[in-house]
Design an enzyme around this catalytic site. Structure first.
Site, PDB file in Angstrom:
ATOM      1  N   ASP A  47       6.781 -30.832  29.786  1.00 46.32           N
ATOM      2  CA  ASP A  47       8.233 -30.897  29.587  1.00 46.32           C
ATOM      3  C   ASP A  47       8.636 -30.398  28.201  1.00 46.32           C
ATOM      4  O   ASP A  47       7.818 -30.354  27.269  1.00 46.32           O
ATOM      5  CB  ASP A  47       8.720 -32.343  29.717  1.00 46.32           C
ATOM      6  CG  ASP A  47       8.641 -32.867  31.143  1.00 46.32           C
ATOM      7  OD1 ASP A  47       8.100 -32.154  32.010  1.00 46.32           O
ATOM      8  OD2 ASP A  47       9.107 -34.001  31.378  1.00 46.32           O
ATOM      9  N   HIS A 192       3.782 -32.916  27.148  1.00 46.84           N
ATOM     10  CA  HIS A 192       4.870 -32.207  26.478  1.00 46.84           C
ATOM     11  C   HIS A 192       4.318 -31.078  25.601  1.00 46.84           C
ATOM     12  O   HIS A 192       3.387 -31.311  24.819  1.00 46.84           O
ATOM     13  CB  HIS A 192       5.688 -33.169  25.610  1.00 46.84           C
ATOM     14  CG  HIS A 192       6.288 -34.304  26.383  1.00 46.84           C
ATOM     15  ND1 HIS A 192       5.553 -35.416  26.771  1.00 46.84           N
ATOM     16  CD2 HIS A 192       7.545 -34.498  26.857  1.00 46.84           C
ATOM     17  CE1 HIS A 192       6.342 -36.248  27.450  1.00 46.84           C
ATOM     18  NE2 HIS A 192       7.552 -35.715  27.507  1.00 46.84           N
TER      19      HIS A 192
END
Length: 427
Positions: A47, A192
């Site tokens: 993400d 991430h």
């Protein structure tokens, strides 16, 4: 704080935030959180990117190890770094949407999320790769009530394994240990490739990359396959089971709300229509067909449908036409009872008429109702979204019904004056 205002705020928080959180996080309703076990697969997802520093390093590492992954990108960053989006696509990774900005869906209106965040980001990715994203992950995995509307165009993907890789102090060793302990067959792993969002450490992706190298090597030795989210095997019966749980949770909420608002059925044997007395708060007066007018501050009897009964009728109906016939017959039989109630019950002595908002308004004119458009604005838009979502749950054909003549599925005000009610249904 005014008591009514406080109750209204609490209702808003529960409906808009708490219910979708429970449905998605606890029951996994309307979202994809893990694949089916038995295939020795794991999906790594990333993400908050693309990031000009860490995303290229991650793509290099994945390419060296032959791993295909899924990236949920921010539209604003995709605009700035189209070359990274193009590279992700070229190297066989799946690209999904993670909003245009990294903002919580709880803090935005539903139309803002849908148009300015999700669809806008999908447009950007499609303009770069030529392929439109069909997977979506909201920031922090937070959905508001109306985000379920997005399932018409996107698969909403959450995760089954998370390590706090946005924190530098977690470090490589701890990240590696947690990931190897928690990853199972069918896991969707949240990671991430950027550290510039709220609450994240700028250099955190560096530790994630170091840990991930070792995790991939260890999992490969256990014969795991590294796949994209859209390649994970899923349970064939998951959709049906999810729908049953959604319906159960929704109807439980409906019953609680009815009690809270003190809505009462007109007939305990035929509970389709229910009433509560309140003031009309609309800014514009309602001009009814018989010349009567309902103004702000007038007492009205607000109509509610028993959605539990509506759902049960839907299950037993052979078609939409059959369901409509049952509703018309039940409503017709209740109108004289409503007239008697308003004429004799002291609680209704100042009521100027019946008032309701419904998607099911065709045929009400023949019962004496005036059908009016909702004034354009936020209330009208939110009401339409809410009622369409409700229809998708209680209607026997669910979301398929929303695709048929959707221009007709517009909420309308239905109202009938006390005078017309007495004239039409007097014994």
């Amino acid at each position: 704080m005014d008591k009514k205002l406080f109750v209204t705020m609490m209702l808003f928080i529960v409906i808009y935030m708490v219910i979708p959180w429970v449905l998605s996080r606890i029951f996994s309703l309307g979202v994809f959180r893990r694949g089916q076990a038995g295939h020795q697969e794991v999906a790594f997802t990333f993400d908050d990117g693309p990031d000009p520093v860490y995303t290229p390093l991650l793509l290099d590492m994945l390419k060296e190890r032959g791993v295909r992954a899924t990236f949920f990108v921010l539209g604003s960053k995709a605009e700035k770094h189209p070359e990274l989006i193009e590279r992700m696509h070229r190297e066989g990774h799946l690209i999904g949407v993670h909003n245009y900005r990294h903002l919580s869906n709880w803090l935005m209106a539903p139309w803002t999320v849908e148009r300015r965040e999700v669809k806008r980001s999908a447009d950007i990715v499609e303009s770069i790769t030529g392929v439109r994203p069909v997977h979506y992950r909201p920031p922090w995995g937070v959905l508001n009530l109306f985000d379920y509307r997005l399932t018409q165009w996107f698969t909403i993907v959450l995760w089954s394994v998370m390590v706090q890789d946005w924190r530098s102090h977690v470090g490589k060793t701890t990240m590696k240990s947690i990931l190897l302990k928690r990853i199972q067959d069918g896991s969707i792993v949240l990671l991430h490739d950027s550290g510039d969002t709220i609450g994240a450490d700028q250099d955190a992706p560096l530790y994630m990359l170091e840990a991930l190298k070792d995790v991939i090597a260890e999992l490969a030795s256990r014969d795991y396959q590294f796949v994209r989210v859209d390649e994970l095997k899923t349970k064939p019966s998951a959709a049906g089971a999810a729908r049953r749980i959604v319906v159960t949770a929704w109807l439980m909420w409906e019953r609680a709300l009815i009690r809270l608002l003190r809505v009462k059925p007109i007939d305990h044997e035929n509970t389709l229509l229910q009433l509560r007395v309140r003031e009309y708060r609309g800014r514009s007066p309602l001009q009814l067909a018989d010349g009567e007018e309902i103004k702000q501050g007038d007492q009205i009897a607000e109509l509610h449908l028993d959605n539990y009964l509506l759902y049960e009728l839907g299950k037993s109906s052979s078609s939409s036409v059959h369901l409509a016939i049952q509703l018309v017959r039940r409503t017709e039989s209740l109108m004289p009872r409503i007239m008697q109630l308003i004429a004799s019950d002291p609680a209704y002595k100042d009521v100027k008429g019946l008032y309701g908002i419904s998607l099911i308004h065709r045929g009400t004119k023949q019962l004496g109702f005036t059908v009016l458009d909702l004034p354009k604005g936020v209330f009208s838009h939110v009401t339409r979204l809410y009622l369409r979502l409700l229809l998708s749950i209680i209607h026997p054909r669910g979301k398929d019904r929303l695709k048929e003549k959707s221009e007709l599925l517009v909420p309308k005000i239905i109202a009938i004056s006390r005078k017309e009610l007495m004239n039409r249904y007097i014994a």
